[in-house]
Design a protein around this motif. Structure first.
Motif, PDB file in Angstrom:
ATOM      1  N   TYR A 114      24.252  74.754  29.534  1.00  0.00           N
ATOM      2  CA  TYR A 114      24.485  74.070  28.248  1.00  0.00           C
ATOM      3  C   TYR A 114      24.577  75.088  27.101  1.00  0.00           C
ATOM      4  O   TYR A 114      25.411  74.954  26.194  1.00  0.00           O
ATOM      5  CB  TYR A 114      23.352  73.083  27.963  1.00  0.00           C
ATOM      6  CG  TYR A 114      23.402  71.821  28.781  1.00  0.00           C
ATOM      7  CD1 TYR A 114      24.557  71.038  28.807  1.00  0.00           C
ATOM      8  CD2 TYR A 114      22.292  71.389  29.514  1.00  0.00           C
ATOM      9  CE1 TYR A 114      24.596  69.863  29.553  1.00  0.00           C
ATOM     10  CE2 TYR A 114      22.324  70.224  30.257  1.00  0.00           C
ATOM     11  CZ  TYR A 114      23.483  69.462  30.283  1.00  0.00           C
ATOM     12  OH  TYR A 114      23.532  68.300  31.021  1.00  0.00           O
ATOM     13  N   HIS A 160      25.642  69.948  23.389  1.00  0.00           N
ATOM     14  CA  HIS A 160      25.212  70.905  24.413  1.00  0.00           C
ATOM     15  C   HIS A 160      23.803  71.421  24.128  1.00  0.00           C
ATOM     16  O   HIS A 160      22.977  71.547  25.039  1.00  0.00           O
ATOM     17  CB  HIS A 160      26.192  72.077  24.485  1.00  0.00           C
ATOM     18  CG  HIS A 160      27.559  71.700  24.971  1.00  0.00           C
ATOM     19  ND1 HIS A 160      27.767  70.985  26.129  1.00  0.00           N
ATOM     20  CD2 HIS A 160      28.801  71.959  24.452  1.00  0.00           C
ATOM     21  CE1 HIS A 160      29.071  70.810  26.316  1.00  0.00           C
ATOM     22  NE2 HIS A 160      29.721  71.395  25.304  1.00  0.00           N
ATOM     23  N   ASN A 178      21.181  68.824  24.858  1.00  0.00           N
ATOM     24  CA  ASN A 178      20.954  68.710  26.303  1.00  0.00           C
ATOM     25  C   ASN A 178      20.070  69.847  26.819  1.00  0.00           C
ATOM     26  O   ASN A 178      19.215  69.646  27.693  1.00  0.00           O
ATOM     27  CB  ASN A 178      22.283  68.698  27.054  1.00  0.00           C
ATOM     28  CG  ASN A 178      23.006  67.366  26.924  1.00  0.00           C
ATOM     29  OD1 ASN A 178      22.367  66.314  26.759  1.00  0.00           O
ATOM     30  ND2 ASN A 178      24.333  67.385  26.983  1.00  0.00           N
TER      31      ASN A 178
END
Length: 495
Positions: free
Chosen positions: A45, A61, A64
């Motif tokens: 990520y 991203h 996450n």
């Protein structure tokens, strides 16, 4: 106190997609950032965020990465790798355009307490500290992550302070401590701000922080030495103002220790030696006073006139009159019209019964400060010494008549001038004082003031209007002239 030292911090760039470069000396630093799967997933990520061409995808991203690293940390059997990837994620959040230091936890990617606030600077510092604690050999790999944001924020603090934006300077200095709590430089900024605000206790605490946090790191030698000196001078000032007692003694002892440590690391510093002289004089250690001004007696050219004058005063206060005489003489070679030095030197010469040297000194004191009544009392003292030293009847009568003449002149002095301040202020020179009308009627005068350089040449003049002053009353005056070369003053007699 000494002038403050401010150095802009040069920051390393932290790249989200790559690790900071390390030298061969740090090759032993190995961080597993690929397992277990949560760590490897977070790494992917982070790389995706760094390589994304769409700005709106980057937060997703990074969210996450935070989520997989913090949902259930107990299941991730690689704490060093987890903390290192958290460090990289926080850094990428902070590097985003218009990024804030404080964000909602849910916006960052935390699933626990999503509505709470998350300070990304504190989080970054915490992750960096965790990695350094577990893997000390990786300190150099971790340092650039802190350095970038610390440098940016501290430079803002320094810039704000230079612009006299004290609230902003304090905000950024405190903010920089969140990302580098062990760095002494923000405390250096804060100590100056506290001094500006006359918060003496807070300023002293900040100086102590600088000294403690600097340790033996040569990177911080200058700010450490600066804080040692300034803290010592502050403690001496407090001690001089305090009544006799344990607190006074403690402040003097602490100041002396700071200055001795300073001079051990910076031997020969004239300002510190001068301050140490004050400290040991206040402590009553006369033997130490003698040792301190010994260097000044041997090599006076290394010291300023003011430093020699203070050492001379310390020598006189501890009954080292012969040393005081030499120190005053050496100082007056550098600033021959310094009124306070002339006054104190004349008193020392009177104690030594040195009429040969005293005569030109009291003559110059009268020239500099002709309406200063004590100058005439010292002149009477000179003639008193001469009367006692001679057996010639005619010379004794002349001397005794002169004593009476100058005592009468002192008693009838009008107006009487007391100079309360005469000092350099940047490129200007300031003179302040009080004028007392000793007469029976109101009166006004004009003071023809001259400022002098080290050679006694006139570098600035001003006619100062004084009065009218009621009989038995007084008034004050204050003059400040732009005169970069001025070191002393004199004025024509007021009549």
């Amino acid at each position: 106190m000494k002038a403050r030292i401010w150095t802009a911090v040069v920051s390393a760039t932290v790249l989200g997609a790559t690790m900071p470069m390390v030298s061969a000396a740090q090759a032993a630093c190995e961080i597993n950032d690929s397992s277990p799967f949560q760590v490897n997933g977070a790494k992917q990520y982070i790389l995706a965020a760094a390589n994304s061409r769409r700005a709106d995808e980057v937060p997703k991203h990074l969210q996450n990465a935070i989520r997989v690293l913090t949902d259930d940390p107990s299941k991730i059997k690689n704490e060093a790798g987890r903390q290192f990837l958290l460090l990289r994620t926080y850094a990428q959040w902070l590097e985003r355009e218009n990024a804030g230091y404080l964000m909602k936890r849910g916006s960052v990617g935390f699933t626990q307490n999503p509505t709470g606030s998350q300070n990304l600077l504190l989080a970054l510092d915490s992750a960096a500290t965790a990695v350094e604690s577990m893997l000390p050999q990786c300190t150099e790999k971790v340092r650039p992550y802190r350095a970038k944001f610390f440098g940016e924020i501290l430079n803002k603090a320094i810039a704000a302070m230079g612009a006299e934006q004290n609230d902003s300077a304090a905000y950024f200095a405190n903010l920089s401590l969140q990302v580098a709590a062990s760095d002494p430089r923000p405390w250096n900024v804060l100590s100056t701000l506290y001094q500006k605000q006359n918060k003496v206790d807070s300023a002293m605490i900040a100086m102590e922080k600088v000294i403690a946090l600097s340790g033996s790191d040569t990177l911080y030698t200058r700010v450490k030495q600066q804080s040692r000196y300034n803290l010592a001078v502050t403690k001496l000032t407090l001690a001089e103002a305090a009544a006799v007692g344990d607190k006074k003694d403690a402040e003097i002892k602490a100041a002396r220790a700071l200055l001795e440590a300073y001079l051990k690391d910076t031997p020969g510093d004239a300002n510190a030696a001068q301050a140490l002289g004050r400290a040991v004089l206040l402590s009553g250690d006369t033997a130490a006073v003698t040792a301190i001004f010994a260097d000044m007696l041997i090599a006076p050219d290394k010291f300023t006139a003011d430093q020699l004058f203070e050492a001379a005063s310390n020598a006189a206060a501890t009954a080292h009159d012969a040393d005081a005489s030499k120190l005053f003489e050496d100082g007056l070679k550098k600033n021959p019209y310094h009124r306070v030095a002339l006054l104190n030197y004349a008193n020392v010469l009177f104690t030594l019964k040195d009429t040969e040297h005293m005569a030109p000194v009291v003559t110059r004191l009268v020239e500099v400060d002709p309406n200063f009544d004590r100058a005439y009392r010292l002149t009477a003292g000179l003639w008193q010494l001469r009367a006692r030293a001679t057996t010639d009847a005619a010379k004794k009568k002349l001397a005794n008549d002169s004593v009476l003449f100058y005592l009468d002149k002192q008693a009838k002095m009008n107006p009487r001038v007391d100079i309360t301040l005469a000092q350099k202020s940047g490129s200007a020179y300031a003179v302040q004082g009080t004028v007392n009308n000793e007469g029976s009627t109101a009166a006004s005068w004009t003071m023809k003031l001259e400022l002098l350089d080290v050679a006694g040449a006139v570098v600035a003049t001003k006619d100062v209007a004084i009065g009218p002053v009621d009989a038995g009353g007084n008034t004050t005056f204050s003059v400040k002239l732009d005169a970069p070369k001025a070191v002393a003053y004199r004025y024509a007699p007021l009549k």
